[in-house]
Design a protein around this motif. Structure first.
Motif, PDB file in Angstrom:
ATOM      1  N   GLN A   1       0.833  -1.204   0.000  1.00  0.00           N
ATOM      2  CA  GLN A   1       0.000   0.000   0.000  1.00  0.00           C
ATOM      3  C   GLN A   1       0.867   1.254   0.000  1.00  0.00           C
ATOM      4  O   GLN A   1       0.575   2.221   0.685  1.00  0.00           O
ATOM      5  CB  GLN A   1      -0.946   0.000   1.204  1.00  0.00           C
ATOM      6  N   GLY A   2       1.883   1.239  -0.774  1.00  0.00           N
ATOM      7  CA  GLY A   2       2.777   2.376  -0.898  1.00  0.00           C
ATOM      8  C   GLY A   2       4.128   1.886  -1.362  1.00  0.00           C
ATOM      9  O   GLY A   2       4.631   0.887  -0.844  1.00  0.00           O
ATOM     10  N   PHE A   3       4.667   2.567  -2.374  1.00  0.00           N
ATOM     11  CA  PHE A   3       5.925   2.134  -2.967  1.00  0.00           C
ATOM     12  C   PHE A   3       6.489   3.328  -3.708  1.00  0.00           C
ATOM     13  O   PHE A   3       5.801   3.938  -4.524  1.00  0.00           O
ATOM     14  CB  PHE A   3       5.629   0.973  -3.918  1.00  0.00           C
ATOM     15  N   ALA A   4       7.725   3.691  -3.406  1.00  0.00           N
ATOM     16  CA  ALA A   4       8.362   4.817  -4.101  1.00  0.00           C
ATOM     17  C   ALA A   4       9.866   4.602  -4.156  1.00  0.00           C
ATOM     18  O   ALA A   4      10.453   4.065  -3.216  1.00  0.00           O
ATOM     19  CB  ALA A   4       8.058   6.139  -3.389  1.00  0.00           C
ATOM     20  N   VAL A   5      10.441   5.022  -5.258  1.00  0.00           N
ATOM     21  CA  VAL A   5      11.898   4.987  -5.437  1.00  0.00           C
ATOM     22  C   VAL A   5      12.333   6.367  -5.912  1.00  0.00           C
ATOM     23  O   VAL A   5      11.736   6.927  -6.834  1.00  0.00           O
ATOM     24  CB  VAL A   5      12.317   3.905  -6.455  1.00  0.00           C
ATOM     25  N   ALA A   6      13.357   6.910  -5.271  1.00  0.00           N
ATOM     26  CA  ALA A   6      13.879   8.225  -5.652  1.00  0.00           C
ATOM     27  C   ALA A   6      14.307   8.203  -7.116  1.00  0.00           C
ATOM     28  O   ALA A   6      14.849   7.206  -7.601  1.00  0.00           O
ATOM     29  CB  ALA A   6      15.063   8.600  -4.761  1.00  0.00           C
ATOM     30  N   GLU A   7      14.074   9.301  -7.798  1.00  0.00           N
ATOM     31  CA  GLU A   7      14.399   9.409  -9.226  1.00  0.00           C
ATOM     32  C   GLU A   7      15.855   9.027  -9.502  1.00  0.00           C
ATOM     33  O   GLU A   7      16.146   8.254 -10.409  1.00  0.00           O
ATOM     34  CB  GLU A   7      14.121  10.838  -9.707  1.00  0.00           C
ATOM     35  N   LYS A   8      16.776   9.538  -8.691  1.00  0.00           N
ATOM     36  CA  LYS A   8      18.198   9.283  -8.937  1.00  0.00           C
ATOM     37  C   LYS A   8      18.596   7.834  -8.656  1.00  0.00           C
ATOM     38  O   LYS A   8      19.665   7.397  -9.064  1.00  0.00           O
ATOM     39  CB  LYS A   8      19.062  10.239  -8.119  1.00  0.00           C
ATOM     40  N   ALA A   9      17.729   7.073  -7.975  1.00  0.00           N
ATOM     41  CA  ALA A   9      18.040   5.677  -7.649  1.00  0.00           C
ATOM     42  C   ALA A   9      17.375   4.694  -8.610  1.00  0.00           C
ATOM     43  O   ALA A   9      17.619   3.488  -8.525  1.00  0.00           O
ATOM     44  CB  ALA A   9      17.607   5.372  -6.224  1.00  0.00           C
ATOM     45  N   ARG A  10      16.567   5.189  -9.524  1.00  0.00           N
ATOM     46  CA  ARG A  10      15.868   4.288 -10.447  1.00  0.00           C
ATOM     47  C   ARG A  10      16.853   3.625 -11.393  1.00  0.00           C
ATOM     48  O   ARG A  10      17.856   4.206 -11.766  1.00  0.00           O
ATOM     49  CB  ARG A  10      14.787   5.051 -11.209  1.00  0.00           C
ATOM     50  N   GLY A  11      16.550   2.376 -11.728  1.00  0.00           N
ATOM     51  CA  GLY A  11      17.415   1.613 -12.609  1.00  0.00           C
ATOM     52  C   GLY A  11      18.606   0.984 -11.898  1.00  0.00           C
ATOM     53  O   GLY A  11      19.486   0.416 -12.548  1.00  0.00           O
ATOM     54  N   GLN A  12      18.639   1.072 -10.567  1.00  0.00           N
ATOM     55  CA  GLN A  12      19.758   0.527  -9.797  1.00  0.00           C
ATOM     56  C   GLN A  12      19.346  -0.662  -8.923  1.00  0.00           C
ATOM     57  O   GLN A  12      20.074  -1.036  -8.014  1.00  0.00           O
ATOM     58  CB  GLN A  12      20.382   1.631  -8.943  1.00  0.00           C
ATOM     59  N   GLY A  13      18.166  -1.209  -9.182  1.00  0.00           N
ATOM     60  CA  GLY A  13      17.719  -2.385  -8.448  1.00  0.00           C
ATOM     61  C   GLY A  13      17.035  -2.101  -7.130  1.00  0.00           C
ATOM     62  O   GLY A  13      16.717  -3.039  -6.392  1.00  0.00           O
ATOM     63  N   VAL A  14      16.780  -0.842  -6.833  1.00  0.00           N
ATOM     64  CA  VAL A  14      16.159  -0.492  -5.550  1.00  0.00           C
ATOM     65  C   VAL A  14      14.724  -1.001  -5.480  1.00  0.00           C
ATOM     66  O   VAL A  14      14.316  -1.623  -4.494  1.00  0.00           O
ATOM     67  CB  VAL A  14      16.221   1.033  -5.306  1.00  0.00           C
ATOM     68  N   GLY A  15      13.935  -0.751  -6.521  1.00  0.00           N
ATOM     69  CA  GLY A  15      12.545  -1.198  -6.530  1.00  0.00           C
ATOM     70  C   GLY A  15      12.431  -2.709  -6.426  1.00  0.00           C
ATOM     71  O   GLY A  15      11.642  -3.239  -5.632  1.00  0.00           O
ATOM     72  N   ARG A  16      13.231  -3.406  -7.202  1.00  0.00           N
ATOM     73  CA  ARG A  16      13.214  -4.878  -7.167  1.00  0.00           C
ATOM     74  C   ARG A  16      13.626  -5.383  -5.784  1.00  0.00           C
ATOM     75  O   ARG A  16      13.016  -6.311  -5.242  1.00  0.00           O
ATOM     76  CB  ARG A  16      14.146  -5.428  -8.242  1.00  0.00           C
TER      77      ARG A  16
END
Length: 162
Positions: free
Chosen positions: A83-98
């Motif tokens: 019920q909530g999920f966010a990844v900082a723009e500068k961290a996207r594509g670095q495996g943080v979301g996964r």
């Protein structure tokens, strides 16, 4: 590339998580209005630090994911929901979301859940692809459930067995 460090949120993360939430706000994933000052605290009675896992990348908070029960019913207690999920723009594509999704799956299992569900907007293709790659499947669609930026958007229900 360094691996994200995942941990349970603490009360002291409030200000940084609030700033991250505002910085990542977009109608790609948000159905509520854009936050305006004065900003409410990130944590409250319904959103406690223990409900959140946070990711740190190089010592900086880079994202969060929230796990909660979709209902207060005992008959539904075996299900947890993102019920909530966010990844900082500068961290996207670095495996943080996964990493956050995988940590949420592990945490849901640790809490005894048998299923993990979520809702995602139909037009949020990047998130839907990420969820699908982690074993989530579409279980239902509410067509044109939201009107965002003048366009009707589907609410997609996804889930997976743990």
């Amino acid at each position: 590339m360094p691996e994200p460090y995942i941990r349970v949120a603490v009360a002291e993360d409030d200000r940084e998580l609030s700033a991250l939430d505002r910085a990542t706000w977009s109608t790609l994933h948000a159905v509520s209005p854009e936050p305006q000052p004065p900003y409410a605290p990130f944590f409250d009675e319904r959103h406690r630090p223990g409900d959140f896992l946070v990711a740190e990348l190089d010592g900086t908070l880079a994202g969060y994911i929230r796990l909660a029960h979709p209902t207060p019913l005992a008959s539904n207690a075996h299900v947890l929901q993102i019920q909530g999920f966010a990844v900082a723009e500068k961290a996207r594509g670095q495996g943080v979301g996964r990493a956050l999704i995988r940590a949420a799956v592990d945490e849901a299992r640790r809490r005894g859940a048998r299923r993990l569900t979520l809702r995602v907007l139909g037009h949020n293709t990047p998130a839907r692809k990420l969820y699908e790659s982690e074993g989530f499947v579409v279980e239902g669609v509410l067509p044109e459930e939201f009107l965002l930026d003048g366009a009707y958007v589907d609410d997609v229900f996804m889930g997976r067995t743990l």
